[in-house]
Enzyme design. Structure first.
Site, PDB file in Angstrom:
ATOM      1  N   GLU A 176      -3.521  -7.850  -2.350  1.00 39.59           N
ATOM      2  CA  GLU A 176      -3.512  -8.677  -3.564  1.00 39.59           C
ATOM      3  C   GLU A 176      -4.562  -9.771  -3.492  1.00 39.59           C
ATOM      4  O   GLU A 176      -5.261 -10.054  -4.470  1.00 39.59           O
ATOM      5  CB  GLU A 176      -2.128  -9.290  -3.794  1.00 39.59           C
ATOM      6  N   HIS A 211      10.730  -7.793  -6.670  1.00 39.23           N
ATOM      7  CA  HIS A 211      10.309  -7.043  -7.848  1.00 39.23           C
ATOM      8  C   HIS A 211      10.907  -7.605  -9.128  1.00 39.23           C
ATOM      9  O   HIS A 211      10.967  -6.924 -10.131  1.00 39.23           O
ATOM     10  CB  HIS A 211      10.687  -5.566  -7.698  1.00 39.23           C
TER      11      HIS A 211
END
Lengths: 386, 328
Positions: B60, B129
């Protein structure tokens, strides 16, 4: 128990006794050279094809850069510059690398690389205006002294967290490739940066996407007080490139000709092979910054081992062997550098500081109402003094 | 007008921008061949090629940091973070590089880029998540934050984000990706950044919200109007930086009561800033204390988080009732 000495610099720990400069063992350590300690060809790398004018310009810039460091230090110690990041001993890497690139190429410079801007045409007063935090330097006085750059010269200012700009540079080079431009890229960073995740990100993406970039890891032996053998257990910084599929090599960072030769070669290879990682083995002769005290962590003997390998002296001897330079010119050059610096200091110090409300400028292309409101509140509280 | 899900609207907007601006690229983990793990970018690599719809390594920080370099050079990258719960590794680059380059370079450089952050709970995703991370990015300027919660907003905000001259964090509503569809005008037009939507008008109470639960808030407000006669004005903020202060204040001046509902944690959440600004600018209009309904300052629970961590319909109803029935 004393730590096993090793690591990429081969020197470092305060308790070490017989300190040998790794440049004296260059062949054994795989450090590429053009000239030796006395400016004579070693027969390793071929002598680069640089004309007299370019060589003298390079040498004169290295001297100017050292003179800037000497003066910057005294300016900081006398309270006229708030902060100083010295670059003594590091004159060869960034100056020689810079002239290996064209003006259309992009350079991501570090904070010990003033010659990069000067070689690309920045006036000396622009640097000192930056050191003094003045309004009219390119970054409007917003950044710490020595954190420079200039878009007009295709020199991108580093983001201050060391190494953070490695993937930025890689991404920019990747963008040029996507846009099918022939722009090449140079990113210079230190040995400490190689420990950050961004080094991994940049090398990893570079290996996969093959952007036209040359990474120079300027291994100057120290990240503030941390020696290279605490930074990594790898034998060299260059070999980290192997893990990423990035071509890599080591070069004598105090040999301007060798730095030029390998950087130029990497630049020429870039469209075909993508990135190269060059470890330039050199030494930070000065403090980390004006806030540092190296006596706490390194011995004078360590520094002294590097003195005979001074990059300025080696290039000057090479020029003398070629008949391009005479000792008599040396004093005049230094005097000229000092005069130019003095004039730049006087001009820059007379320049205005930024207005307080200017801190709101450039946060967005168009300020939000929130920032406009905060700006108005500041101006109100200052009662028109801004 | 075609009837599209939120997911299809995001896809249509990215396709439009990729088609009309050769500098736009999309990059992220699995966004290319697979079309993204949610299939947001399905078909885009096949259509625009792997040089512009790019499968990246699993990194990321690397995705955002390379997008920054691309933006410095003149591309307009859309960088997808697979789940906003993974965005923190890129935080330094979003906030202290992308959001700072313009300022720190004296206006010489800028980072026009979009960071897509699939967010919010409701998909039984557990801690990593289901996160609502937007408040971390509110603290200083340089980046805009948009939260689409309808197919049309997903389309228009994505286009607005791509065309904005500064970095934009697009906080995407994962639980609505496929759950919600509506007719979408595929006009290639950006929505105006910084404008809220009044979902329901009312004179009794202002409810400020954003994200997927704005639909629950509107539904609950309708029920309360029918059952109790409480007329709540429900405002979807849509844009967190900048936010629509005029819309907020005109409503608060009318109602004198404020409930703020978001599914990010309470302490120093976005509601804290709203409450502070409202009391500063509309103190004299307030009849009751400003009430915040938010997630607790604990991690998102896997098995019971969707029901009890997010503000539920019942808790939204109770919050509005408490405010309406508040006695000094």
């Amino acid at each position: 128990m004393a730590r096993k000495r090793g690591g990429p610099s081969g020197t470092g720990r305060k308790q070490d006794k017989a300190i040998v400069c790794p440049l004296a063992r260059a062949e054994e350590l795989g450090i590429r050279q053009v000239i030796d300690q006395d400016g004579k060809l070693t027969g390793d790398l071929p002598e680069p094809d640089l004309d007299r004018e370019t060589l003298i310009r390079l040498y004169e810039m290295m001297v100017l850069v050292r003179a800037i460091d000497e003066r910057g230090w005294t300016l900081q110690r006398s309270g006229r510059v708030e902060f100083w990041i010295p670059h003594r001993g590091l004159e060869a890497v960034h100056n020689a690398a810079t002239i290996a690139f064209t003006m259309e190429d992009w350079i991501f410079m570090g904070y010990r690389h003033p010659g990069t801007l000067l070689l690309r045409g920045a006036p000396l007063v622009q640097l000192f205006a930056q050191y003094f935090g003045r309004r009219d330097e390119p970054f409007k006085g917003r950044r710490l002294p020595t954190l420079m750059g200039d878009r007009r010269l295709n020199v991108v200012p580093m983001t201050t967290q060391v190494g953070s700009y490695i993937p930025h540079a890689c991404g920019a080079a990747w963008a040029a490739k996507i846009k099918r431009h022939d722009t090449r890229f140079l990113a210079m960073f230190g040995d400490g940066s190689s420990s950050r995740g961004e080094f991994h990100s940049g090398m990893n993406f570079a290996g996969v996407f093959k952007p036209p970039i040359v990474f120079i890891c300027e291994n100057n032996g120290w990240a503030v007080s941390t020696p290279t053998d605490v930074q990594t257990a790898s034998a060299t910084f260059a070999e980290k490139g192997d893990a990423y599929g990035v071509r890599n090599l080591r070069v004598d960072g105090n040999d301007a000709l060798a730095v030029y030769a390998v950087t130029r070669e990497a630049r020429e290879l870039a469209p075909e092979i993508g990135a190269s990682l060059i470890e330039a083995v050199t030494y930070r002769m000065g403090f980390h910054t004006s806030s540092d005290n190296p006596d706490l962590y390194r011995s004078k003997a360590d520094v002294e081992a590097w003195e005979p390998w001074d990059p300025l002296v080696r290039l000057r001897k090479y020029l003398e062997h070629k008949g391009f330079w005479a000792e008599a010119e040396e004093e005049a050059l230094w005097q000229r550098c000092k005069d130019e610096i003095q004039a730049a200091i006087e001009e820059a110090e007379a320049m205005p500081l930024p207005e307080p409300a200017s801190m709101f400028d450039d946060t967005f292309a168009e300020p939000t109402w929130m920032l406009e409101e905060q700006r108005a509140a500041l101006l109100d509280d200052l009662g028109g003094k801004a | 007008m075609p009837n599209l899900t939120v997911l299809e609207s995001l896809n249509a907007a990215m396709a439009h921008e990729l088609e009309h601006d050769p500098d736009v690229v999309l990059m992220g983990e699995d966004v290319g061949q697979a079309g993204g793990i949610f299939r947001t970018s399905q078909g885009l690599q096949q259509r625009f090629g792997s040089a512009r719809v790019i499968d990246t390594p699993l990194d990321e920080k690397g995705i955002v940091a390379h997008a920054i370099g691309m933006a410095l050079y003149g591309l307009k990258p859309i960088a997808e973070i697979q789940f906003s719960g993974f965005i923190h590794d890129a935080f330094e680059h979003i906030m202290f590089c992308a959001a700072r380059y313009r300022w720190a370079s004296g206006g010489q450089y800028s980072c026009p880029m979009v960071i897509r952050a699939p967010s919010f709970g409701g998909i039984k995703g557990g801690l990593w998540h289901s996160q609502s991370v937007e408040a971390y990015f509110v603290h200083h300027g340089g980046i805009k934050i948009l939260v689409p919660s309808t197919p049309q907003d997903a389309y228009g905000m994505t286009i607005a984000a791509v065309r904005d001259p500064d970095p934009v964090l697009l906080v995407e509503p994962v639980p609505l990706y496929r759950a919600l569809s509506a007719e979408v005008e595929l006009d290639g037009q950006p929505i105006e950044i910084g404008k809220a939507s009044v979902l329901r008008q009312g004179d009794d109470c202002t409810v400020l919200t954003y994200g997927p639960i704005r639909h629950w808030v509107a539904e609950v407000a309708d029920e309360l109007a029918a059952e109790r006669g409480y007329q709540a004005e429900v405002i979807d903020l849509r844009s967190l930086i900048p936010y629509d202060i005029e819309c907020i204040l005109s409503s608060v001046r009318k109602t004198g009561r404020v409930v703020i509902v978001h599914e990010a944690p309470l302490s120093l959440g976005y509601g804290a800033e709203l409450a502070a600004v409202i009391q500063d600018k509309a103190f004299g209009y307030l009849h009751t204390p400003i009430q915040r309904l938010a997630a607790p300052d604990v991690p998102y629970h896997f098995s019971i988080g969707d029901e009890y961590y997010r503000p539920s319909r019942d808790r939204i109803r109770a919050a509005i009732e408490r405010t309406m029935e508040y006695e000094i």
